[in-house]
Design an enzyme around this catalytic site. Structure first.
Site, PDB file in Angstrom:
ATOM      1  N   LYS A  54      -7.303   2.715  21.232  1.00 53.21           N
ATOM      2  CA  LYS A  54      -7.171   4.110  21.645  1.00 53.21           C
ATOM      3  C   LYS A  54      -8.167   4.922  20.854  1.00 53.21           C
ATOM      4  O   LYS A  54      -8.565   4.531  19.752  1.00 53.21           O
ATOM      5  CB  LYS A  54      -5.753   4.623  21.363  1.00 53.21           C
ATOM      6  CG  LYS A  54      -5.353   5.768  22.254  1.00 53.21           C
ATOM      7  CD  LYS A  54      -4.872   5.276  23.612  1.00 53.21           C
ATOM      8  CE  LYS A  54      -4.635   6.404  24.570  1.00 53.21           C
ATOM      9  NZ  LYS A  54      -3.827   5.951  25.720  1.00 53.21           N
ATOM     10  N   ASP A 108      -7.471   9.693  29.037  1.00 53.57           N
ATOM     11  CA  ASP A 108      -6.083   9.963  28.656  1.00 53.57           C
ATOM     12  C   ASP A 108      -5.958  11.487  28.774  1.00 53.57           C
ATOM     13  O   ASP A 108      -6.753  12.112  29.499  1.00 53.57           O
ATOM     14  CB  ASP A 108      -5.795   9.440  27.235  1.00 53.57           C
ATOM     15  CG  ASP A 108      -4.308   9.417  26.891  1.00 53.57           C
ATOM     16  OD1 ASP A 108      -3.634   8.457  27.274  1.00 53.57           O
ATOM     17  OD2 ASP A 108      -3.804  10.364  26.254  1.00 53.57           O
TER      18      ASP A 108
HETATM   19  O1  2IT Z   1      -2.237   5.196  28.094  1.00 54.52           O
HETATM   20  C1  2IT Z   1      -2.961   4.539  28.872  1.00 54.52           C
HETATM   21  O2  2IT Z   1      -2.630   3.414  29.265  1.00 54.52           O
HETATM   22  C2  2IT Z   1      -4.220   5.131  29.299  1.00 54.52           C
HETATM   23  N1  2IT Z   1      -4.521   6.249  28.892  1.00 54.52           N
HETATM   24  C3  2IT Z   1      -5.159   4.393  30.199  1.00 54.52           C
HETATM   25  C4  2IT Z   1      -5.984   3.412  29.436  1.00 54.52           C
HETATM   26  C5  2IT Z   1      -7.068   2.745  30.235  1.00 54.52           C
HETATM   27  O3  2IT Z   1      -7.842   1.996  29.611  1.00 54.52           O
HETATM   28  O4  2IT Z   1      -7.170   2.941  31.450  1.00 54.52           O
END
Ligand code: 2IT
Length: 450
Positions: A126, A166
Site C-alpha cells: 500500500k 484507493d
Molecule cells: O484496497 C484495495 O484493495 C485497493 N485499493 C485496490 C488495490 C489494487 O491494487 O487494485
C-alpha cells in the site's frame, strides 16, 4: 489467548506504540487465527508472526510540487511493500490528509491477506501521501502525481510492485502517474500500474469491480440464508467509486440502496438510487465536491439528515459500510444491533473498530462479513488487468465479469470451509483471516527463512 499470539502482540505494541491503526488490524487478524496456530506449531518455530508484523520494506519520501500560484508545497509519500511471497507487491495508493505510516502499514497488512484470498499471484502493498486532492486544480493534481512518481518509479515495476488507486486516487491520477512512469522508464510497461484508462492498458470493469464484487459476495451470504437479493434494501456509507458500484449492481439485480452517508450527513431516498440519472448524478456530484451529498436531496427531492450517519435505520435489510476505516464504533454497533438488521457486510478497509466488530459478531441475529473478503474484487480485477497487459490483449466485459464471479465465490467458499475446519461454525470473519493467513504463511515457509 494463545501464548504465541500474546507474546508477539505485546512485542508489536511496544515497538509500534504510535501506530494505532496498524496495531488494530494486527490484533484482529492474529486473535482470529489462533486455532490455526494451535494446529501448526511449525509457524511459531519459523517466527511467522514476528515476520508478519514487519513489512518487507518501507519507503518514505519527499514530494515537492508547485501550485497554480507557483508556490511550492512539500508532502510526504509512502510505499509499504508488505509481503511478496505470493507474487509482485500489489495494492493501492491513497491521497488523503489523514495518511501516515500507521495507516499505510495497516492497509498493507490487510492487503497481504486480501490478495492471498483472491488466489491470484499477487503480494500485498500500500502507499500514498498526505496530499489533499480536494479543491485542487487539474494542473495541481498532475504536477503532484508527476512529482510523486518521479521518486516512486525507482521502487515499482510490472514484476516488482504494481500500485493502483484507493481513496483520492482514481482514473485521472493513475493516468498522470503512468504517464510520468512511462516517460522516465522510456518503455510502455503497462503492468507497472493498474486502474488505467481503457485506451492505456486498462481493464474493462475495473472502476465497477469493488462494488460489484461486494454485491456478488453478498449474494452468496443471502443464498446461504435461503434469501434472494431481489427486493432487498441497503444502507451504505460512502458514495465514491465503491459505493457507486454497489448502487449500480444492486439496482441491476432488483435491490436498492435507499440510504447513503457522506461527510456532511446522510441521504434517505425511499425509491433508491436505481435510475441511470441518479447513478450518473452520484458520479457528477462526487467529482464536483466530495464533501457534500446534500445536493442529491435537493435535486431528487430525497431527505437529507445533516451531521450524522445512517447506522441504526430500521427499514433496510443490509448495512454496507463503504467509506473508510473505523466508521462504525461500539456506539454505532449497538444501534445497528438494535435495528434488527441481519446483514452487516463490511466493504471499506477495516470500517469497524475491534470492539464494535466483536460486539456485532456476538449478536446471534447478525451475520458479519469482513472487508478483506468482501472488497477483494477490486484488486482482483487489477490483477486481471496485469494479466491482460502481460499478454498484450484486452478481454471482453463478459470474460472479466465471469472471472469476478468465480473469484468472489471462491473467496466466500474458502472462508466458510476454513471456519468449519477449525470448528468455528459460520464465522466469515475468522474464516477469511485463516484462509488468507495460511496461504501467506505456507508460501513464506516454502521459500525458506529470509
Ligand atoms: O484496497 C484495495 O484493495 C485497493 N485499493 C485496490 C488495490 C489494487 O491494487 O487494485
Amino acid at each position: 489467548m494463545n501464548a504465541y499470539v500474546e507474546r508477539v502482540l505485546a512485542e508489536t505494541k511496544a515497538k509500534n506504540a504510535n501506530e494505532p491503526e496498524f496495531l488494530q488490524t494486527v490484533e484482529e487478524v492474529f486473535k482470529s487465527v489462533e486455532p490455526l496456530l494451535d494446529a501448526h506449531p511449525e509457524y511459531e518455530d519459523a517466527c511467522i508472526l514476528e515476520r508478519m508484523v514487519e513489512p518487507e520494506r518501507v519507503v518514505e519520501f519527499r514530494v515537492t510540487w508547485m501550485d497554480d500560484q507557483l508556490k511550492h508545497h512539500v508532502n510526504r509519500g509512502y510505499r509499504v511493500q508488505y509481503n511478496a511471497s505470493l507474487g509482485p507487491y500489489k495494492g493501492g495508493l491513497r491521497f488523503d490528509p489523514s495518511v501516515n505510516l500507521s495507516i499505510i502499514k495497516f492497509l498493507g497488512f490487510e492487503q497481504t491477506f486480501k490478495d492471498a484470498l483472491t488466489c491470484l499471484p499477487i503480494g500485498g502493498a500500500k502507499g500514498g501521501s498526505d496530499f489533499d486532492p480536494k479543491g485542487k486544480s487539474d494542473g495541481e493534481i498532475m504536477r503532484f502525481c508527476q512529482s510523486f512518481m518521479t521518486e516512486l518509479q525507482r521502487h515499482i515495476g510490472q514484476d516488482i510492485d504494481c500500485p493502483a488507486g484507493d481513496i483520492g486516487v482514481g482514473g485521472r491520477e493513475v493516468g498522470y502517474l503512468y504517464g510520468q512512469y512511462r516517460r522516465i522508464k522510456g518503455a510502455a510497461e503497462f503492468g507497472a500500474l493498474s486502474g488505467k484508462a481503457l485506451t492505456t492498458g486498462g481493464s474493462i470493469l475495473r472502476p465497477e469491480a469493488t462494488g460489484y464484487g461486494a454485491v456478488y459476495y453478498l449474494e452468496e451470504v443471502l443464498k446461504h440464508d435461503g434469501e434472494d437479493i431481489k427486493g432487498k434494501k441497503i444502507a451504505i456509507s460512502g458514495y465514491g467509486n465503491v459505493g457507486w458500484g454497489i448502487m449500480k449492481k444492486a439496482a441491476e439485480l432488483g435491490a436498492a440502496v435507499t440510504y447513503f452517508a457522506g461527510p456532511d450527513g446522510y441521504i434517505y431516498d425511499p425509491e433508491g438510487v436505481v435510475t441511470e440519472e441518479k447513478l450518473n448524478y452520484i458520479l457528477e456530484m462526487r467529482a464536483k465536491d466530495p464533501m457534500h451529498c446534500k445536493p442529491y436531496a435537493d435535486k431528487f427531492g430525497a431527505t437529507f439528515v445533516p451531521g450524522t450517519k445512517c447506522w441504526g435505520v430500521k427499514d433496510v435489510d443490509i448495512y454496507m459500510p463503504a467509506a473508510t476505516q473505523n466508521d462504525v464504533n461500539l456506539e454505532w454497533a449497538k444501534k445497528i444491533a438494535e435495528s434488527g438488521v441481519r446483514y452487516y457486510i463490511e466493504v471499506a478497509n477495516m470500517p469497524t473498530t475491534n470492539e464494535a466488530l466483536e460486539f456485532l459478531k456476538s449478536q446471534k441475529h447478525i451475520i458479519v462479513a469482513p472487508s478483506k473478503a468482501v472488497n477483494a474484487c477490486g484488486v482482483s480485477v487489477s490483477e486481471l488487468e496485469m494479466a491482460q497487459n502481460a499478454e498484450r490483449l484486452y478481454w471482453t466485459a463478459e470474460e472479466v465479469d465471469a472471472q469476478m464471479h468465480k473469484i468472489m465465490k471462491n473467496i466466500y467458499n474458502a472462508s466458510v470451509e476454513a471456519a468449519e475446519r477449525y470448528g468455528l461454525g459460520y464465522d466469515l470473519v475468522a474464516g477469511a483471516n485463516i484462509a488468507g493467513f495460511q496461504k501467506v504463511a505456507d508460501a513464506m515457509l516454502a521459500q525458506g527463512i529470509f
